[in-house]
Design an enzyme around this catalytic site. Sequence first.
Site, PDB file in Angstrom:
ATOM      1  N   TYR A 130      39.851  -3.092  59.660  1.00  0.00           N
ATOM      2  CA  TYR A 130      40.362  -1.372  60.187  1.00  0.00           C
ATOM      3  C   TYR A 130      40.452  -0.792  58.389  1.00  0.00           C
ATOM      4  O   TYR A 130      40.254  -0.065  58.293  1.00  0.00           O
ATOM      5  CB  TYR A 130      41.513  -1.039  60.575  1.00  0.00           C
ATOM      6  CG  TYR A 130      42.677  -0.171  60.733  1.00  0.00           C
ATOM      7  CD1 TYR A 130      41.911   0.581  61.281  1.00  0.00           C
ATOM      8  CD2 TYR A 130      43.623  -0.257  60.745  1.00  0.00           C
ATOM      9  CE1 TYR A 130      42.803   2.157  61.952  1.00  0.00           C
ATOM     10  CE2 TYR A 130      44.570   1.319  60.461  1.00  0.00           C
ATOM     11  CZ  TYR A 130      43.415   2.432  60.824  1.00  0.00           C
ATOM     12  OH  TYR A 130      44.752   3.703  61.117  1.00  0.00           O
ATOM     13  N   ASN A 178      39.852  13.055  61.641  1.00  0.00           N
ATOM     14  CA  ASN A 178      40.848  12.274  61.910  1.00  0.00           C
ATOM     15  C   ASN A 178      40.555  11.455  63.024  1.00  0.00           C
ATOM     16  O   ASN A 178      41.598  10.185  62.907  1.00  0.00           O
ATOM     17  CB  ASN A 178      41.579  13.363  63.155  1.00  0.00           C
ATOM     18  CG  ASN A 178      43.136  12.488  63.650  1.00  0.00           C
ATOM     19  OD1 ASN A 178      44.258  11.985  63.268  1.00  0.00           O
ATOM     20  ND2 ASN A 178      43.074  12.560  64.902  1.00  0.00           N
TER      21      ASN A 178
HETATM   22  N1  NAP Z   1      49.388   6.208  64.282  1.00  0.00           N
HETATM   23  C1  NAP Z   1      49.318   6.020  63.305  1.00  0.00           C
HETATM   24  O1  NAP Z   1      50.344   5.395  62.618  1.00  0.00           O
HETATM   25  C2  NAP Z   1      48.507   5.642  62.449  1.00  0.00           C
HETATM   26  C3  NAP Z   1      48.731   4.737  60.853  1.00  0.00           C
HETATM   27  C4  NAP Z   1      47.590   5.286  59.832  1.00  0.00           C
HETATM   28  C5  NAP Z   1      46.686   6.070  60.752  1.00  0.00           C
HETATM   29  N2  NAP Z   1      46.293   6.211  61.651  1.00  0.00           N
HETATM   30  C6  NAP Z   1      44.963   7.515  61.840  1.00  0.00           C
HETATM   31  O2  NAP Z   1      44.808   8.214  62.856  1.00  0.00           O
HETATM   32  C7  NAP Z   1      43.878   9.123  63.280  1.00  0.00           C
HETATM   33  C8  NAP Z   1      44.165   8.998  64.911  1.00  0.00           C
HETATM   34  O3  NAP Z   1      45.025   8.273  65.344  1.00  0.00           O
HETATM   35  P1  NAP Z   1      46.679   8.492  66.457  1.00  0.00           P
HETATM   36  O4  NAP Z   1      47.133   7.091  66.287  1.00  0.00           O
HETATM   37  O5  NAP Z   1      46.744   9.376  66.386  1.00  0.00           O
HETATM   38  O6  NAP Z   1      45.386   7.513  67.578  1.00  0.00           O
HETATM   39  P2  NAP Z   1      44.931   7.710  69.089  1.00  0.00           P
HETATM   40  O7  NAP Z   1      46.334   9.280  70.064  1.00  0.00           O
HETATM   41  O8  NAP Z   1      44.090   6.694  69.667  1.00  0.00           O
HETATM   42  O9  NAP Z   1      43.472   9.147  68.613  1.00  0.00           O
HETATM   43  C9  NAP Z   1      42.326   8.425  68.511  1.00  0.00           C
HETATM   44  C10 NAP Z   1      41.365  10.143  68.528  1.00  0.00           C
HETATM   45  O10 NAP Z   1      40.309   9.056  67.736  1.00  0.00           O
HETATM   46  C11 NAP Z   1      39.821   9.291  69.305  1.00  0.00           C
HETATM   47  N3  NAP Z   1      37.930   8.140  68.843  1.00  0.00           N
HETATM   48  C12 NAP Z   1      38.508   7.293  69.599  1.00  0.00           C
HETATM   49  N4  NAP Z   1      37.248   6.459  69.675  1.00  0.00           N
HETATM   50  C13 NAP Z   1      36.357   7.152  69.815  1.00  0.00           C
HETATM   51  C14 NAP Z   1      34.686   7.423  69.072  1.00  0.00           C
HETATM   52  N5  NAP Z   1      33.803   6.646  69.650  1.00  0.00           N
HETATM   53  N6  NAP Z   1      34.789   8.708  68.851  1.00  0.00           N
HETATM   54  C15 NAP Z   1      34.883   9.838  68.518  1.00  0.00           C
HETATM   55  N7  NAP Z   1      35.855   9.597  69.107  1.00  0.00           N
HETATM   56  C16 NAP Z   1      36.847   8.670  69.360  1.00  0.00           C
HETATM   57  C17 NAP Z   1      40.134   9.369  69.907  1.00  0.00           C
HETATM   58  O11 NAP Z   1      39.155  10.153  71.130  1.00  0.00           O
HETATM   59  P3  NAP Z   1      39.291   9.929  72.940  1.00  0.00           P
HETATM   60  O12 NAP Z   1      40.983  10.158  73.335  1.00  0.00           O
HETATM   61  O13 NAP Z   1      38.763  11.393  73.445  1.00  0.00           O
HETATM   62  O14 NAP Z   1      38.168   9.119  72.955  1.00  0.00           O
HETATM   63  C18 NAP Z   1      41.134   9.763  70.154  1.00  0.00           C
HETATM   64  O15 NAP Z   1      41.045  11.464  70.100  1.00  0.00           O
HETATM   65  C19 NAP Z   1      42.474   7.255  62.923  1.00  0.00           C
HETATM   66  O16 NAP Z   1      42.051   7.627  62.143  1.00  0.00           O
HETATM   67  C20 NAP Z   1      43.805   6.684  62.363  1.00  0.00           C
HETATM   68  O17 NAP Z   1      43.703   5.169  62.205  1.00  0.00           O
HETATM   69  C21 NAP Z   1      47.075   6.311  62.685  1.00  0.00           C
END
Ligand code: NAP
Length: 267
Positions: A165, A98
């Site tokens: 992305y 994730n």
């Molecule tokens: N929210 C949306 O609308 C959406 C839509 C489509 C897909 N997604 C996907 O869902 C996933 C989670 O995103 P989110 O929206 O929930 O955002 P988020 O709250 O910013 O979560 C991102 C997570 O990824 C971790 N991460 C970031 N950089 C990292 C690194 N260098 N090494 C290891 N871990 C890292 C962060 O860890 P720390 O904060 O602990 O550093 C955090 O736990 C992502 O893959 C994103 O592409 C999200």
Amino acid sequence: MQKTQAQFPDLKGKRILITGASSGIGAGMALALARAGSRLVLHYNRNEIGIEKTYQTVTELGAEAQLLQCDFKNLTTIPAFFDQAWQVFEGLDGLVNNAGIITKSLSLKDKTGQQFNNTIAVNLQAPYLLSTHFADACKTAQQEGVIVNNSSVHGQATCEWFAAYAASKAGLDAMMKVHAVEWGQYGIRVNSLAPGVVPVERTFDVLYEPAMEKKWVGAMPAGRYGSVEDMGATTAFLLSDVSEWMTGSVLTMDGGLIARGHYPYRD
Ligand SMILES: NC(=O)c1ccc[n+]([C@@H]2O[C@H](COP(=O)([O-])OP(=O)(O)OC[C@H]3O[C@@H](n4cnc5c(N)ncnc54)[C@H](OP(=O)(O)O)[C@@H]3O)[C@@H](O)[C@H]2O)c1
């Protein structure tokens, strides 16, 4: 408005590693998997407060959980990180890739490709290494396994700013299909969840600004944003035996956002 409280399939005792469980969708997945009875290895990178909150929430629900830190930009640390995760409960039944970075930048502003490379490292190369180590460990242990990759609708339909992305997520979906084909013989299933717009801590301010919300939600036939609960419930489904015949698939969860094409107007 979300209508129903999702029902969770049975994942009793299943040992699952979720990357990026410190906020947003990953934290929502952790909660859903805890409700379904899983034992959890919860990964985070920098957000210690967030991961403590996830830990507290899942353990209050009675789940066993352990925290593990790793920065996936440093790809050389991933094999040792995976070994640690595997050892927590003496094996893993599921892996949820994730963690991801949401890079928004015009390509002409990233001429060195630094942002592009970082995005590919965290969103594609890290899941490649984790999935491969997971499959190898399952094969050696002669046990089945399930992988869920959190990709994005950007892997299918995208716009300006998202070269890195979108490439990382389209790559993740393509890699998922190859892994499903290569590892089916070992009893390992691999699928992608492709979310649309899901407000998380990082985006609450922007997405709940009234004009912005009207615009976005108006573009979704389902009439609302997605929620981390939606994503958690679907992840539980993909990890469970309810989806046991499903492998090599991208499950789009976007309230219908990308179903609508931009056809020229005609009466
Ligand atoms: N929210 C949306 O609308 C959406 C839509 C489509 C897909 N997604 C996907 O869902 C996933 C989670 O995103 P989110 O929206 O929930 O955002 P988020 O709250 O910013 O979560 C991102 C997570 O990824 C971790 N991460 C970031 N950089 C990292 C690194 N260098 N090494 C290891 N871990 C890292 C962060 O860890 P720390 O904060 O602990 O550093 C955090 O736990 C992502 O893959 C994103 O592409 C999200």
